[in-house]
Motif scaffolding. Sequence first.
Motif, PDB file in Angstrom:
ATOM      1  N   PRO A 103       0.895  -1.204   0.139  1.00  0.00           N
ATOM      2  CA  PRO A 103      -0.031  -0.083   0.552  1.00  0.00           C
ATOM      3  C   PRO A 103       0.933   0.996  -0.206  1.00  0.00           C
ATOM      4  CG  PRO A 103      -0.589  -1.296   1.468  1.00  0.00           C
ATOM      5  CD  PRO A 103       0.352  -2.192   0.307  1.00  0.00           C
ATOM      6  N   VAL A 104       0.639   2.122  -0.775  1.00  0.00           N
ATOM      7  CA  VAL A 104       1.586   3.194  -1.344  1.00  0.00           C
ATOM      8  C   VAL A 104       2.350   3.147  -2.074  1.00  0.00           C
ATOM      9  CG1 VAL A 104       0.839   5.613  -0.371  1.00  0.00           C
ATOM     10  CG2 VAL A 104      -0.182   4.641   0.758  1.00  0.00           C
ATOM     11  N   GLY A 126      -3.478   3.013  -1.979  1.00  0.00           N
ATOM     12  CA  GLY A 126      -3.584   2.206  -0.731  1.00  0.00           C
ATOM     13  C   GLY A 126      -4.594   1.333  -0.693  1.00  0.00           C
ATOM     14  N   PHE A 127      -6.234   1.591  -1.102  1.00  0.00           N
ATOM     15  CA  PHE A 127      -7.137   1.516   0.316  1.00  0.00           C
ATOM     16  C   PHE A 127      -7.344  -0.595  -0.176  1.00  0.00           C
ATOM     17  CE2 PHE A 127     -11.666   0.254   0.843  1.00  0.00           C
ATOM     18  CZ  PHE A 127     -11.822   0.181   2.162  1.00  0.00           C
ATOM     19  N   ARG A 128      -7.788  -1.216   0.372  1.00  0.00           N
ATOM     20  CA  ARG A 128      -8.038  -2.127  -0.546  1.00  0.00           C
ATOM     21  C   ARG A 128      -9.213  -2.934   1.038  1.00  0.00           C
ATOM     22  NH1 ARG A 128      -2.124  -4.060  -0.606  1.00  0.00           N
ATOM     23  NH2 ARG A 128      -2.179  -2.166  -1.823  1.00  0.00           N
ATOM     24  N   MET A 129     -10.046  -4.071  -0.142  1.00  0.00           N
ATOM     25  CA  MET A 129     -11.106  -4.963   1.617  1.00  0.00           C
ATOM     26  C   MET A 129     -11.477  -6.382   0.502  1.00  0.00           C
ATOM     27  SD  MET A 129     -13.817  -2.305   1.201  1.00  0.00           S
ATOM     28  CE  MET A 129     -14.539  -1.965  -0.973  1.00  0.00           C
ATOM     29  N   LEU A 130     -11.529  -6.746   1.940  1.00  0.00           N
ATOM     30  CA  LEU A 130     -12.057  -8.682   0.987  1.00  0.00           C
ATOM     31  C   LEU A 130     -13.072  -8.559   1.747  1.00  0.00           C
ATOM     32  CD1 LEU A 130     -11.531 -10.986   0.061  1.00  0.00           C
ATOM     33  CD2 LEU A 130     -10.317 -11.048   2.505  1.00  0.00           C
ATOM     34  N   VAL A 131     -15.087  -8.946   0.845  1.00  0.00           N
ATOM     35  CA  VAL A 131     -16.187  -9.264   0.732  1.00  0.00           C
ATOM     36  C   VAL A 131     -15.874 -11.048   1.540  1.00  0.00           C
ATOM     37  CG1 VAL A 131     -18.448  -9.456   0.402  1.00  0.00           C
ATOM     38  CG2 VAL A 131     -17.223  -7.720   0.695  1.00  0.00           C
ATOM     39  N   ASN A 177      -7.251   3.526   8.154  1.00  0.00           N
ATOM     40  CA  ASN A 177      -6.952   2.446   7.665  1.00  0.00           C
ATOM     41  C   ASN A 177      -7.411   2.198   6.483  1.00  0.00           C
ATOM     42  OD1 ASN A 177      -5.316   1.449  10.804  1.00  0.00           O
ATOM     43  ND2 ASN A 177      -7.169   1.476  11.054  1.00  0.00           N
ATOM     44  N   LEU A 178      -6.317   1.758   5.704  1.00  0.00           N
ATOM     45  CA  LEU A 178      -6.177   1.743   4.703  1.00  0.00           C
ATOM     46  C   LEU A 178      -6.422  -0.317   3.812  1.00  0.00           C
ATOM     47  CD1 LEU A 178      -3.467   3.739   3.076  1.00  0.00           C
ATOM     48  CD2 LEU A 178      -5.771   3.756   2.324  1.00  0.00           C
ATOM     49  N   ASP A 179      -6.564  -0.340   5.101  1.00  0.00           N
ATOM     50  CA  ASP A 179      -6.241  -1.720   5.447  1.00  0.00           C
ATOM     51  C   ASP A 179      -6.607  -2.536   6.941  1.00  0.00           C
ATOM     52  OD1 ASP A 179      -6.358  -5.010   4.209  1.00  0.00           O
ATOM     53  OD2 ASP A 179      -4.271  -4.865   3.897  1.00  0.00           O
ATOM     54  N   SER A 180      -6.340  -3.894   7.238  1.00  0.00           N
ATOM     55  CA  SER A 180      -7.105  -4.156   8.176  1.00  0.00           C
ATOM     56  C   SER A 180      -6.361  -6.107   8.154  1.00  0.00           C
ATOM     57  CB  SER A 180      -8.698  -4.301   9.171  1.00  0.00           C
ATOM     58  OG  SER A 180      -8.848  -4.822   7.841  1.00  0.00           O
ATOM     59  N   PRO A 181      -5.922  -6.326   9.302  1.00  0.00           N
ATOM     60  CA  PRO A 181      -5.850  -8.065   9.496  1.00  0.00           C
ATOM     61  C   PRO A 181      -6.530  -8.771   7.991  1.00  0.00           C
ATOM     62  CG  PRO A 181      -5.059  -7.100  11.547  1.00  0.00           C
ATOM     63  CD  PRO A 181      -6.053  -5.516  10.682  1.00  0.00           C
ATOM     64  N   ASP A 209     -12.087  -9.188  -3.835  1.00  0.00           N
ATOM     65  CA  ASP A 209     -11.261  -8.668  -3.196  1.00  0.00           C
ATOM     66  C   ASP A 209     -11.009  -7.425  -4.273  1.00  0.00           C
ATOM     67  OD1 ASP A 209     -10.399 -11.739  -3.172  1.00  0.00           O
ATOM     68  OD2 ASP A 209      -9.226 -10.541  -2.021  1.00  0.00           O
ATOM     69  N   TYR A 210     -11.479  -6.383  -3.360  1.00  0.00           N
ATOM     70  CA  TYR A 210     -10.926  -4.821  -4.252  1.00  0.00           C
ATOM     71  C   TYR A 210      -9.195  -4.368  -3.690  1.00  0.00           C
ATOM     72  CZ  TYR A 210     -11.800  -0.005  -4.958  1.00  0.00           C
ATOM     73  OH  TYR A 210     -12.199   1.051  -5.647  1.00  0.00           O
ATOM     74  N   LEU A 211      -8.929  -3.703  -4.753  1.00  0.00           N
ATOM     75  CA  LEU A 211      -7.431  -2.681  -4.158  1.00  0.00           C
ATOM     76  C   LEU A 211      -7.779  -1.663  -5.058  1.00  0.00           C
ATOM     77  CD1 LEU A 211      -4.239  -4.850  -3.935  1.00  0.00           C
ATOM     78  CD2 LEU A 211      -4.314  -2.508  -5.038  1.00  0.00           C
ATOM     79  N   PHE A 212      -7.975  -0.780  -4.931  1.00  0.00           N
ATOM     80  CA  PHE A 212      -7.962   0.554  -5.130  1.00  0.00           C
ATOM     81  C   PHE A 212      -6.823   1.402  -6.456  1.00  0.00           C
ATOM     82  CE2 PHE A 212      -7.511   5.302  -5.154  1.00  0.00           C
ATOM     83  CZ  PHE A 212      -9.090   5.931  -5.749  1.00  0.00           C
ATOM     84  N   GLY A 213      -7.067   2.039  -7.704  1.00  0.00           N
ATOM     85  CA  GLY A 213      -6.244   2.071  -7.989  1.00  0.00           C
ATOM     86  C   GLY A 213      -6.792   3.164  -9.174  1.00  0.00           C
ATOM     87  N   TRP A 214      -7.885   3.808  -8.906  1.00  0.00           N
ATOM     88  CA  TRP A 214      -8.148   5.605  -9.863  1.00  0.00           C
ATOM     89  C   TRP A 214      -6.747   6.056  -9.658  1.00  0.00           C
ATOM     90  CZ3 TRP A 214     -13.101   5.833 -12.455  1.00  0.00           C
ATOM     91  CH2 TRP A 214     -13.636   4.856 -12.481  1.00  0.00           C
ATOM     92  N   LYS A 215      -6.832   6.962 -11.310  1.00  0.00           N
ATOM     93  CA  LYS A 215      -6.401   7.723 -11.313  1.00  0.00           C
ATOM     94  C   LYS A 215      -6.487   8.694 -10.176  1.00  0.00           C
ATOM     95  CE  LYS A 215      -2.991   9.181 -14.625  1.00  0.00           C
ATOM     96  NZ  LYS A 215      -2.224   8.744 -15.499  1.00  0.00           N
ATOM     97  N   GLY A 216      -5.624   9.560  -9.111  1.00  0.00           N
ATOM     98  CA  GLY A 216      -5.747  11.482  -9.009  1.00  0.00           C
ATOM     99  C   GLY A 216      -7.493  11.421  -8.264  1.00  0.00           C
TER     100      GLY A 216
END
Length: 349
Positions: free
Chosen positions: A69-70, A143-148, A215-219, A290-297
């Motif tokens: 992340p980041v 850097g944000f990400r998450m899981l469902v 938090n951008l993520d968690s355990p 799973d999601y991992l953010f990556g939009w520009k600006g």
Amino acid sequence: MLWKLPYLAAAAVMPYTASAQFATAAMMRFQCSRLVVERVDPLVTPGMVQSPHIHQIVGGNSFNATMTPVDYDPSEESTCTTCDYSEDFSNYWTANLYFKARNGTYKRVKQMVNLGLQGTEGMTVYYIPPYDGKTTVTSFKPGFRMLVGDSALRTSAGQQKQLCHRCYTNVQQTPFGGAPCVDGSGMDTAQLPPGGCDGGIRATITFPTCWDGVNLDSPDHKSHVAYPASGSFESTGPCPSTHPVRLPQVMYEVMWDTREFNDKSTWPEDGSQPFVYSMNDETGYGWHGDYLFGWKGDALQRGLDARCFGNACTALETQRPEDSMACTKKQTVPEDVDGWLEELPSMVM
Ligand SMILES: *[C@@H]1O[C@H](CO)[C@@H](O)[C@H](O)[C@H]1NC(C)=O
Ligand SMILES: *[C@@H]1O[C@H](CO)[C@@H](O)[C@H](O)[C@H]1NC(C)=O
């Protein structure tokens, strides 16, 4: 789900008020074509080559086993994306579905492209703002990400909300309409449908819409986000005080094209449904995304603020389907993902 049909036609088949709203909300709905099918999971098993089970992955071509992340910003590292919105270098991935034939061999189920969209395999991605048309939402941060979902789950107990399957009797997507995963609607099931889905199986994943703001993520990749404290996101239900920041609702629709396997003489002799997820899950309760953010600006925030609708919007840059389909990535470790297989790649969870 298709919202391009005339509103009245769509509303006529929707028994729920929320569903009628769902059909008309100013949601972004777009195609992200196949980037790669492989055993890599930078969220759950970062750095591991290969991860325990196969995923189908879409989005920016900087997808990699390690995406710290980041530091590793997909919008900087990618040179292309498989999504209609060309400023979206996020990665979206899910388990893949397999057909298990009577003779015990497996074949990967491909994804079909949703009604009204163009591309190759992959999924339909939604970013849904609250339906009242005015409540604002905050874009994810770099850097944000998450899981469902939980790949190890094999019963309904403990399953997260809004993970479900719909059994289509034809490619016109009958039964049509209605918000997905509505309890008691009788249209969707948490488990894989028992069989007879001649038009394919739609699998939905809806992510939580409240963030802890820090938090951008968690355990567990889940506890930094939460579902609204009461009501639904769609009704602008309040976020819990622990997770006060309202996010857009991200939703995946994966249209499994099971039509190749409609011949029941190749199904298990006991009549059970023949589909199994890549983590060797015949129940469907282990379905996850799973999601991992990556939009520009600030592109995503711009699109949300403009209440972008569908897969084209003056506030955002788009690309042609031939450009998104040309964006692909080689498997990190080459392996056959499309032939008849003696066993699932890595029969562990
Ligand atoms: C991609 O992931 C691998 C495995 O963890 C790592 O060795 C490599 O440095 C990563 N590539 C980049 C460009 O970060
Ligand atoms: C197993 O069954 C499938 C579907 O009927 C068939 O296409 C495939 O060739 C069979 N494989 C073997 C090894 O018999």
